[in-house]
Design an enzyme around this catalytic site. Structure first.
Site, mmCIF file in Angstrom:
data_model
loop_
_atom_site.group_PDB
_atom_site.id
_atom_site.type_symbol
_atom_site.label_atom_id
_atom_site.label_comp_id
_atom_site.label_asym_id
_atom_site.label_seq_id
_atom_site.Cartn_x
_atom_site.Cartn_y
_atom_site.Cartn_z
ATOM 1 N N LYS A 111 21.447 29.533 22.837
ATOM 2 C CA LYS A 111 22.889 30.301 22.322
ATOM 3 C C LYS A 111 23.772 29.383 21.941
ATOM 4 C CE LYS A 111 21.830 34.501 24.480
ATOM 5 N NZ LYS A 111 22.161 35.490 25.809
ATOM 6 N N GLN A 153 25.911 36.301 30.708
ATOM 7 C CA GLN A 153 24.299 36.342 30.849
ATOM 8 C C GLN A 153 23.661 37.222 31.962
ATOM 9 O OE1 GLN A 153 22.519 34.931 28.444
ATOM 10 N NE2 GLN A 153 20.505 36.186 29.327
ATOM 11 N N ASP A 157 28.369 41.437 23.457
ATOM 12 C CA ASP A 157 27.181 42.339 23.844
ATOM 13 C C ASP A 157 27.086 43.480 23.537
ATOM 14 O OD1 ASP A 157 25.047 40.793 24.630
ATOM 15 O OD2 ASP A 157 25.391 40.443 26.666
#
Length: 297
Positions: free
Chosen positions: A54, A98, A121
């Protein structure tokens, strides 16, 4: 019939190219550089790989990347304090924590502490509610990537019969909401669905997101249907070692379907591409600017 292979790797590269173009315009016209902050708690090997990837791709498209790596025993108080700091940092437009988190941390509490406008997200309860009621939201990356590929391959999805196999909060439920938003007739199926094969056979679009390797065989697929395989499962090879497979049996489904995503190289690459797209969208919204076309639902 041999299915058209939907190349997620190539399509993701196209999406990242569009993101990079928009980032360049934001810099040159408005003097703004989108910023993505990724928080990693602990040393889970898979999570470390994802975070590195990422960060690398964030920089490649011209955005600022802020990585925060915390010890596995980091307290909830310390993690929430970091998120509060990022929420209030104008240089940070997207925040991603994460998952999975270590067991002593409450994932729901942590995710819901992120500013919904920076929740790239799309997991914050406010974004879930906005998506479910058809309002502007941050959209979860994997379902967004699936929707982009379906639109690219099929054009209009209006009136098509879609079956989503899997009811997770991360993929199944938001995928169903996105398909409804594009005027599909949507069924969410799962392990307790009666006569699951018959349900799947009705579908013009099958999205497999159940987390069981090769669960869906070709004789469940309607001839000509489009199959989007979200599953990523590692199985043993007869000769030793392992290989990645999806939630559908690729060979038998590809013989029946009109189009299919492979595993690997299908949905997976789209997830990070859509994370970058969401960050640009969040940055544009934060600054009252027009959103990039084709990069959100």
């Amino acid at each position: 019939m041999t299915a058209t292979v939907i190349d997620g790797k190539a399509f993701a590269a196209t999406v990242r190219g569009k993101v990079a173009e928009h980032v360049t315009r934001l810099k040159e016209v408005h003097g703004i550089t989108p910023g993505l902050a990724v928080v990693l708690v602990g040393e889970d090997p898979a999570s470390q790989v994802y975070v590195r990837s990422k960060g690398k791709m964030t920089v490649e498209v011209g955005m600022n990347s802020y990585e925060h790596k915390l010890d596995v025993d980091t307290s909830e108080e310390a993690l929430l304090a970091l998120i509060d700091q990022l929420n209030n940092d104008p240089a940070v437009h997207g925040i991603l924590v994460q998952l999975p988190l270590p067991d002593h941390l409450d994932s729901d509490l942590v995710i819901n502490s992120i500013d919904p406008a920076k929740d790239v997200d799309g997991f914050h309860i406010s974004n879930v509610g906005l998506l479910g009621t058809g309002q502007k939201s941050m959209v979860p990356c994997t379902p967004l990537g699936c929707l982009m590929m379906l639109r690219d391959h099929l054009g209009s999805l209006s009136g098509l019969n879609a079956v989503v196999v899997g009811r997770s909060n991360i993929v199944g439920k938001p995928m169903a909401q996105l398909l409804l938003g594009d005027s599909c007739t949507v069924t969410i199926a799962h392990s307790r669905t009666k006569d699951l094969p018959a349900v799947v056979r009705q579908a013009d679009i099958v999205v497999a997101a159940v987390g069981r390797p090769q669960m869906i065989p070709g004789d469940w697929i309607k001839p000509g249907a489009t199959v989007i395989d979200v599953g990523i499962n590692r199985i043993e090879k007869p000769e030793g070692g392992t290989r990645l497979v999806g939630d559908v049996d690729y060979d038998s489904c590809a013989a029946v379907a009109g189009a299919i995503t492979p595993v690997p190289g299908g949905v997976g690459p789209m997830t990070i591409a859509c994370l970058l797209a969401n960050t640009v969208t969040a940055c544009s919204r934060a600054n009252g600017l027009k959103e990039p076309e084709g990069l959100t639902a």
